[in-house]
Design a protein around this motif. Structure first.
Motif, PDB file in Angstrom:
ATOM      1  N   LEU A   1      43.538  35.545  40.582  1.00 38.73           N
ATOM      2  CA  LEU A   1      42.570  34.434  40.762  1.00 38.73           C
ATOM      3  C   LEU A   1      43.082  33.201  39.687  1.00 38.73           C
ATOM      4  O   LEU A   1      42.537  33.392  38.419  1.00 38.73           O
ATOM      5  CB  LEU A   1      41.400  35.003  40.516  1.00 38.73           C
ATOM      6  N   THR A   2      43.837  32.530  39.945  1.00 34.78           N
ATOM      7  CA  THR A   2      44.055  31.249  39.159  1.00 34.78           C
ATOM      8  C   THR A   2      43.145  30.399  38.881  1.00 34.78           C
ATOM      9  O   THR A   2      42.063  30.130  39.487  1.00 34.78           O
ATOM     10  CB  THR A   2      45.501  30.629  39.854  1.00 34.78           C
TER      11      THR A   2
ATOM     12  N   LYS B   1      43.424  27.177  39.041  1.00 35.37           N
ATOM     13  CA  LYS B   1      43.463  26.240  40.473  1.00 35.37           C
ATOM     14  C   LYS B   1      42.568  26.632  41.198  1.00 35.37           C
ATOM     15  O   LYS B   1      41.761  25.661  41.846  1.00 35.37           O
ATOM     16  CB  LYS B   1      45.064  26.303  40.546  1.00 35.37           C
ATOM     17  N   ARG B   2      42.578  27.782  41.640  1.00 34.13           N
ATOM     18  CA  ARG B   2      41.785  28.438  43.058  1.00 34.13           C
ATOM     19  C   ARG B   2      39.943  28.267  42.508  1.00 34.13           C
ATOM     20  O   ARG B   2      39.309  27.653  43.351  1.00 34.13           O
ATOM     21  CB  ARG B   2      42.028  29.693  43.351  1.00 34.13           C
ATOM     22  N   ILE B   3      39.918  28.432  41.190  1.00 33.67           N
ATOM     23  CA  ILE B   3      38.366  28.264  40.781  1.00 33.67           C
ATOM     24  C   ILE B   3      38.038  26.779  40.755  1.00 33.67           C
ATOM     25  O   ILE B   3      37.075  26.764  41.327  1.00 33.67           O
ATOM     26  CB  ILE B   3      38.270  29.040  39.439  1.00 33.67           C
TER      27      ILE B   3
ATOM     28  N   THR C   1      34.788  22.072  45.962  1.00 35.68           N
ATOM     29  CA  THR C   1      34.481  22.065  47.371  1.00 35.68           C
ATOM     30  C   THR C   1      33.147  22.733  47.576  1.00 35.68           C
ATOM     31  O   THR C   1      32.049  22.160  47.807  1.00 35.68           O
ATOM     32  CB  THR C   1      35.499  22.602  48.052  1.00 35.68           C
TER      33      THR C   1
ATOM     34  N   GLU D   1      45.672  39.065  44.738  1.00 41.39           N
ATOM     35  CA  GLU D   1      46.372  38.235  44.148  1.00 41.39           C
ATOM     36  C   GLU D   1      45.613  37.541  42.875  1.00 41.39           C
ATOM     37  O   GLU D   1      44.459  37.494  43.148  1.00 41.39           O
ATOM     38  CB  GLU D   1      46.623  36.952  45.323  1.00 41.39           C
TER      39      GLU D   1
ATOM     40  N   GLU E   1      39.393  24.496  42.516  1.00 39.69           N
ATOM     41  CA  GLU E   1      39.196  24.135  43.870  1.00 39.69           C
ATOM     42  C   GLU E   1      37.862  24.472  44.364  1.00 39.69           C
ATOM     43  O   GLU E   1      37.027  23.747  45.111  1.00 39.69           O
ATOM     44  CB  GLU E   1      40.278  24.417  44.627  1.00 39.69           C
ATOM     45  N   ALA E   2      37.569  25.742  44.456  1.00 36.93           N
ATOM     46  CA  ALA E   2      36.183  26.250  44.758  1.00 36.93           C
ATOM     47  C   ALA E   2      34.815  25.211  44.200  1.00 36.93           C
ATOM     48  O   ALA E   2      33.996  24.954  44.655  1.00 36.93           O
ATOM     49  CB  ALA E   2      36.160  27.760  44.361  1.00 36.93           C
TER      50      ALA E   2
ATOM     51  N   GLN F   1      39.211  38.382  47.919  1.00 37.19           N
ATOM     52  CA  GLN F   1      39.808  36.965  48.004  1.00 37.19           C
ATOM     53  C   GLN F   1      38.885  35.994  47.857  1.00 37.19           C
ATOM     54  O   GLN F   1      39.260  34.588  47.224  1.00 37.19           O
ATOM     55  CB  GLN F   1      40.476  36.823  49.603  1.00 37.19           C
ATOM     56  N   ASN F   2      37.511  35.954  48.300  1.00 33.78           N
ATOM     57  CA  ASN F   2      36.360  35.044  47.881  1.00 33.78           C
ATOM     58  C   ASN F   2      36.010  35.115  46.324  1.00 33.78           C
ATOM     59  O   ASN F   2      35.738  36.289  45.918  1.00 33.78           O
ATOM     60  CB  ASN F   2      35.293  35.345  48.684  1.00 33.78           C
ATOM     61  N   PRO F   3      36.267  34.147  45.653  1.00 33.80           N
ATOM     62  CA  PRO F   3      35.721  34.300  44.302  1.00 33.80           C
ATOM     63  C   PRO F   3      34.396  34.240  44.074  1.00 33.80           C
ATOM     64  O   PRO F   3      33.966  33.693  42.958  1.00 33.80           O
ATOM     65  CB  PRO F   3      36.490  33.178  43.564  1.00 33.80           C
TER      66      PRO F   3
END
Lengths: 104, 160
Positions: B120-121, B123-125, B131, B118, B127-128, A58-60
Motif C-alpha cells: 500500500l504505497t 501514492k495510492r493513499i 478522489t 501488493e 489518490e484515494a 486491495q481497497n484501502p
C-alpha cells in the motif's frame, strides 16, 4: 507460522480494556484522557487488522478510516487537554472526583 | 510477519499501556504512553500499513504526547495526590476484557492468516484521499480548524 486476525483482535481488546481501566479508575483528569486515547488507538488497530486480514485488502478502506480516526483523536486530545487547563484555572484541581458541582 | 515478533511487540505495547494506566506519577505515565504508542506504530508497520504507522508516530508521539506533557506542567501541584485508584473501574475493565475475549473466540472465521497483498504505497493513499475520500478530508480539515479555535478559546485568559 503467521499471526492470525484473532491475535490482533486479542491485543486490541487488551489495549481497550487497559484504556477503560485508566479512564474509569484514576482520579486525575489527564489519566482519564490518556485512557480515552488508548481506547481510540485500540479501535484504530482493529480497523487496520480487519483491512489486512479481510477478503479485499486491495481497497484501502480500513487504512483510510484509521487515518481519519487518528486526526479526530488528535482534535479530541487538544480540546480535552484545553478543558483540563480551563477546569484547573477555575477550581484549582484536576481531580475528577471533586468536580461534582452538577451533582443533584 | 512472524508470530514471535508479533507477540514481542504485543508485550512491549501492552506493558507500556498498563504502566501508563497504573503508575502513580503523571509524567512517568506520559512517557509510558509514548512507549505504548510506539509499539502500536510497530504493529501498523508489521501489518503493512506503513503510512498509518508514520502518522501514528507523528501525531501521537510527536504532538499528543508533547501536549500531555505541557498540560501536566501547567496543572502541576506537588501536594495533590494523583495515585488514587478505584477498584470498581478495574472490575469493570476486567469484565469488558473477558466479554471481548469470549466474543472473539466465539466468532467463526477469525483464525485466518493474512492474504498476500501488493504494498500500500503513499501514492495510492494520496489518490484515494483526493478522489473517493475528498469530502471526508475536507470535513476533517474543518473539524481540526474548529477544534483548534475551540481549544484556544477555552484556554484564553479570562477578563476580570
Amino acid at each position: 507460522m503467521t499471526p492470525t486476525l484473532q491475535l490482533c483482535l486479542l491485543i486490541s481488546a487488551a489495549l481497550f480494556s487497559i484504556g477503560l481501566l485508566a479512564a474509569l479508575s484514576r482520579k486525575h483528569a489527564i489519566f482519564v484522557l490518556i485512557g480515552i486515547e488508548m481506547m481510540l488507538a485500540a479501535a484504530n488497530l482493529n480497523f487496520v487488522a480487519f483491512w489486512r486480514f479481510g477478503p479485499e485488502p486491495q481497497n484501502p478502506t480500513g487504512v483510510m478510516v484509521a487515518i481519519f480516526s487518528i486526526a479526530i483523536a488528535a482534535a479530541e486530545a487538544a480540546v480535552g487537554l484545553a478543558l483540563v487547563i480551563a477546569v484547573y484555572r477555575h477550581y484549582r484541581t484536576t481531580n475528577v472526583r471533586r468536580l461534582d458541582q452538577l451533582k443533584g | 510477519m512472524s508470530t514471535a515478533a508479533f507477540i514481542f511487540i504485543a508485550i512491549f505495547t501492552l506493558s507500556g499501556a498498563l504502566a501508563a494506566a497504573c503508575l502513580r506519577k503523571l509524567i512517568h505515565a506520559a512517557f509510558c504512553l509514548v512507549v505504548a504508542f510506539l509499539g502500536l506504530a510497530l504493529f501498523y508497520f508489521l501489518l503493512g500499513a506503513e503510512f498509518v504507522g508514520l502518522v501514528q508516530v507523528f501525531v501521537y508521539v510527536g504532538a499528543v504526547a508533547v501536549l500531555i506533557v505541557f498540560t501536566i506542567l501547567l496543572t502541576r501541584r506537588e501536594e495533590e495526590n494523583t495515585g488514587g485508584f478505584n477498584w470498581g473501574g478495574a472490575v469493570v475493565a476486567l469484565a469488558v476484557f473477558a466479554g471481548l475475549v469470549w466474543t472473539i473466540f466465539k466468532t467463526p472465521g477469525t483464525a485466518v492468516a493474512a492474504p498476500p497483498i501488493e504494498a500500500l504505497t503513499v501514492k495510492r493513499i494520496g489518490e484515494a484521499l483526493m478522489t473517493s475520500y475528498v469530502w471526508p478530508l475536507q470535513c476533517v480539515g474543518l473539524l481540526l480548524t474548529a477544534a483548534l479555535l475551540g481549544a484556544l478559546v477555552l484556554v484564553m485568559e479570562e477578563k476580570r
